[in-house]
Design an enzyme around this catalytic site. Structure first.
Site, short mmCIF file in Angstrom:
data_model
loop_
_atom_site.label_atom_id
_atom_site.label_comp_id
_atom_site.label_asym_id
_atom_site.label_seq_id
_atom_site.Cartn_x
_atom_site.Cartn_y
_atom_site.Cartn_z
N HIS A 40 0.88 -1.17 0.00
CA HIS A 40 0.00 0.00 0.00
C HIS A 40 0.92 1.22 0.00
CE1 HIS A 40 -2.31 -3.01 2.34
NE2 HIS A 40 -3.40 -2.44 1.88
N ASP A 59 2.39 2.02 3.35
CA ASP A 59 3.36 1.07 3.92
C ASP A 59 4.78 1.53 3.63
OD1 ASP A 59 1.11 -0.53 4.28
OD2 ASP A 59 1.53 -1.74 2.49
#
Ligand code: XLS
Ligand code: NI
Ligand code: NI
EC number: 5.3.1.5
Length: 435
Positions: free
Chosen positions: A99, A102
């Site tokens: 993501h 992240d």
């Protein structure tokens, strides 16, 4: 500097090996049905569970010992890239998924977030070129930040829709930059808490609007990417719109998205929806829409997404049966959307957990190949549906019959004779393949 100094490159040593840092079943070069195991399995590691998950739960603080913490969030993010690629190389894993949040800190503005993403994806790109490791998919996290309290594309607040669109644009830009093969949407907050104040149709129309914008933008910048939609029935929203594979396919077809969207199916999401994983995979195959899988397993005694590493041989076998029937999973892959238990808090547990998942899938693949070569399921099904390959059955499937002609046939064939399935015997024969 090494983040996993105790671990060398993990190699295949065979089932007799007692080395915990060896593959005992995953032999990347072994050829089965004309493809190497590596080509069949297309393993990926999830950035979120592996690099950012800290072991905290609603009742307790972080437990994970991680050595990549830096003086600033951006420094930590840079260290994570080093550590992540060391892990991918040591585990001989070909793909990864992430993501946006992240990999890069969100900072204090959207502009700063995007700058951080640029900085980190520059580093990731260099690592990809050095190692040959590829991006299976990326996605935008449009569920953690408080701005997504009412949803992202389904939010009642149009400014939130616009912010989501910006995140998706950036996600597609970095997908192009890194040569991503797929792009995932998982609707973390795309659902509702109460129908008392929700216009379900309006919200779903808006989600489809965002997807159409994504297709148009990827097209505009010339990025050929497979879009994937990941179903999940609950958690975090009480009722999520992409409940399961069948519901998600209805959405994809209703809004005319089928040429660009397939499904990313996750094992634990299937069980939360009250289905087996093989059911979900089979539904996707019925629609020719099996895109990729998030490999994990749930705990049947717990009602939430425990995201455990897959270690159940029966489950990985029937999963690989579906994947072989699909003709493979490419351009998708088997992404370990799985996290180590809170009590497995050492760095080396990240290595051991992935070895466990990879070995379990390798064993599932080998068993599935044997079943396929022996035509185990083919013969069962051919026999079961045999009445449709001759006589009246053949005419029905060739669309040569109608209600009147079938009534005439049934009048003279009304003493029906059915055959037993012998299902218990079938299951015990399947056990012979498993052990
Ligand atoms: C959460 C989902 C998520 C997606 C990507 O349950 O599995 O991790 O795979 O957003
Ligand atoms: Ni997932
Ligand atoms: Ni999940």
């Amino acid at each position: 500097m090494s983040y996993f100094p105790e671990v060398n490159k993990v190699k295949f040593e065979g089932s007799k090996s007692t080395n915990p840092f060896a593959f005992r079943h995953y032999n990347p070069e072994e050829v089965l049905m004309g493809k190497t195991m590596k080509e069949h399995l297309r393993f990926g590691i999830a950035y979120w569970h592996t690099m950012t998950q800290d072991g905290s739960d609603p009742f307790g603080q972080p437990t994970n010992i991680r050595t990549w913490g830096g003086a600033t969030p951006l420094e930590t993010a840079k260290n994570r890239v080093e550590a992540f690629f060391e892990l991918l190389v040591k585990l001989d894993v070909e793909f990864f998924c992430f993501h946006d949040i992240d990999i890069a800190p969100e900072g204090n503005s959207l502009e700063e977030f995007f700058q951080n993403i640029d900085t980190i994806t520059d580093l990731i790109k260099i690592k990809m070129e050095e190692t040959g490791i590829k991006l299976l998919w990326n996605t935008a996290n449009m569920f953690s930040n408080p701005r997504y309290v009412h949803g992202a594309a389904s939010s009642c607040n149009a400014d939130v829709f616009a912010y989501s669109a910006a995140q998706v644009k950036k996600g597609i830009d970095i997908s192009k930059k890194l040569g991503g093969e797929n792009y995932v949407f998982w609707g973390g907050r795309e659902g509702y808490e109460s129908l008392l104040n929700t216009d379900m149709k309006f919200e779903q129309d808006n989600i489809a609007r965002l997807f159409k914008m994504a297709i148009a933008y990827a097209d505009k910048i010339g990025h050929k990417v497979q879009f994937l939609l990941e179903p999940k029935p609950k958690e975090p929203s009480k009722h999520q719109y992409d409940f399961d594979a069948a519901t998600t396919m209805a959405f994809i077809q209703k809004y005319g998205l089928a040429n660009h969207f397939k499904l990313n199916l996750e094992a634990n999401h299937a069980t939360l929806a009250g289905h087996t994983f093989e059911h979900e995979l089979n539904v996707a195959r019925c629609y020719n829409s099996l895109g990729s899988i998030d490999a994990n397993q749930g705990d049947m005694l717990l009602g939430w997404d425990t995201d455990e590493f897959p270690t159940n041989l029966y489950d990985t076998t029937v999963t690989m049966v579906e994947i072989l029937e699909n003709g493979g999973i490419a351009p998708g892959g088997i992404n370990f959307d799985a996290k180590v238990r809170r009590s497995s808090f050492e760095m080396k547990d990240l290595v051991l957990a992935h070895i466990a998942g990879m070995d379990t899938f390798a064993r599932g693949l080998k068993t599935a190949v044997k079943l396929k070569e022996d035509r185990f399921f083919d013969e069962l099904k051919e026999k079961r549906y045999a009445s449709y390959s001759k006589g009246i059955g053949e005419k029905i499937v060739k669309d040569q019959e109608n209600l009147e002609s079938l009534t005439a046939y049934a009048m003279s064939h009304d003493k029906i004779v059915n055959e037993s399935d012998h299902l218990e015997y079938v299951k015990s024969r399947l056990n012979d393949y498993l052990v």
